[in-house]
Design a protein around this motif. Structure first.
Motif, PDB file in Angstrom:
ATOM      1  N   GLY A 135       0.825  -1.197   0.206  1.00  0.00           N
ATOM      2  CA  GLY A 135       0.077   0.128   0.100  1.00  0.00           C
ATOM      3  C   GLY A 135       0.818   1.248  -0.092  1.00  0.00           C
ATOM      4  N   ILE A 136       0.293   2.353  -0.597  1.00  0.00           N
ATOM      5  CA  ILE A 136       0.926   3.620  -0.412  1.00  0.00           C
ATOM      6  C   ILE A 136       0.519   4.345   0.934  1.00  0.00           C
ATOM      7  N   LYS A 137       1.554   4.449   1.810  1.00  0.00           N
ATOM      8  CA  LYS A 137       1.361   4.928   3.219  1.00  0.00           C
ATOM      9  C   LYS A 137       0.515   5.912   3.383  1.00  0.00           C
ATOM     10  N   SER A 138       0.581   7.119   2.457  1.00  0.00           N
ATOM     11  CA  SER A 138      -0.222   8.242   2.545  1.00  0.00           C
ATOM     12  C   SER A 138      -1.580   7.899   2.387  1.00  0.00           C
ATOM     13  N   HIS A 139      -1.763   7.064   1.590  1.00  0.00           N
ATOM     14  CA  HIS A 139      -3.341   6.726   1.056  1.00  0.00           C
ATOM     15  C   HIS A 139      -3.840   5.879   1.994  1.00  0.00           C
ATOM     16  N   VAL A 140      -3.122   4.956   2.646  1.00  0.00           N
ATOM     17  CA  VAL A 140      -3.662   4.173   3.666  1.00  0.00           C
ATOM     18  C   VAL A 140      -3.828   4.790   4.999  1.00  0.00           C
TER      19      VAL A 140
END
Length: 84
Positions: A47-52
């Motif tokens: 996952g993309i950390k900022s999106h999660v």
């Protein structure tokens, strides 16, 4: 859980609802990786950390509805029993 069964491309497809908190009771995340010989295995990208983090913050706001579909590849050991 109760599920609705249908056919798609000659495969059985089941649709059902579970609370997000219960998902990891019967599912696991199969991350994409390569084995020792370089063969590709798994399905889910990291996952993309900022999106999660943005999704987590939204869900932490209180009682929210998050009706997104998740596609699961079920083990051949999974069984569905017709009730009607």
């Amino acid at each position: 859980v109760r599920a609705v069964r249908t056919e798609q491309a000659d495969k059985a497809v089941y649709a059902f609802f579970v609370a997000g908190a219960d998902l990891l009771k019967f599912a696991e995340i199969s991350r994409v990786h390569r084995d020792g010989e370089g063969s590709l295995h798994g399905f889910q990208r990291k996952g993309i950390k900022s999106h999660v983090q943005a999704i987590t913050e939204f869900l932490d706001q209180g009682p929210v509805l998050f009706p997104n579909a998740i596609i699961l590849a079920l083990s051949p050991r999974a069984r569905f029993t017709q009730t009607r």
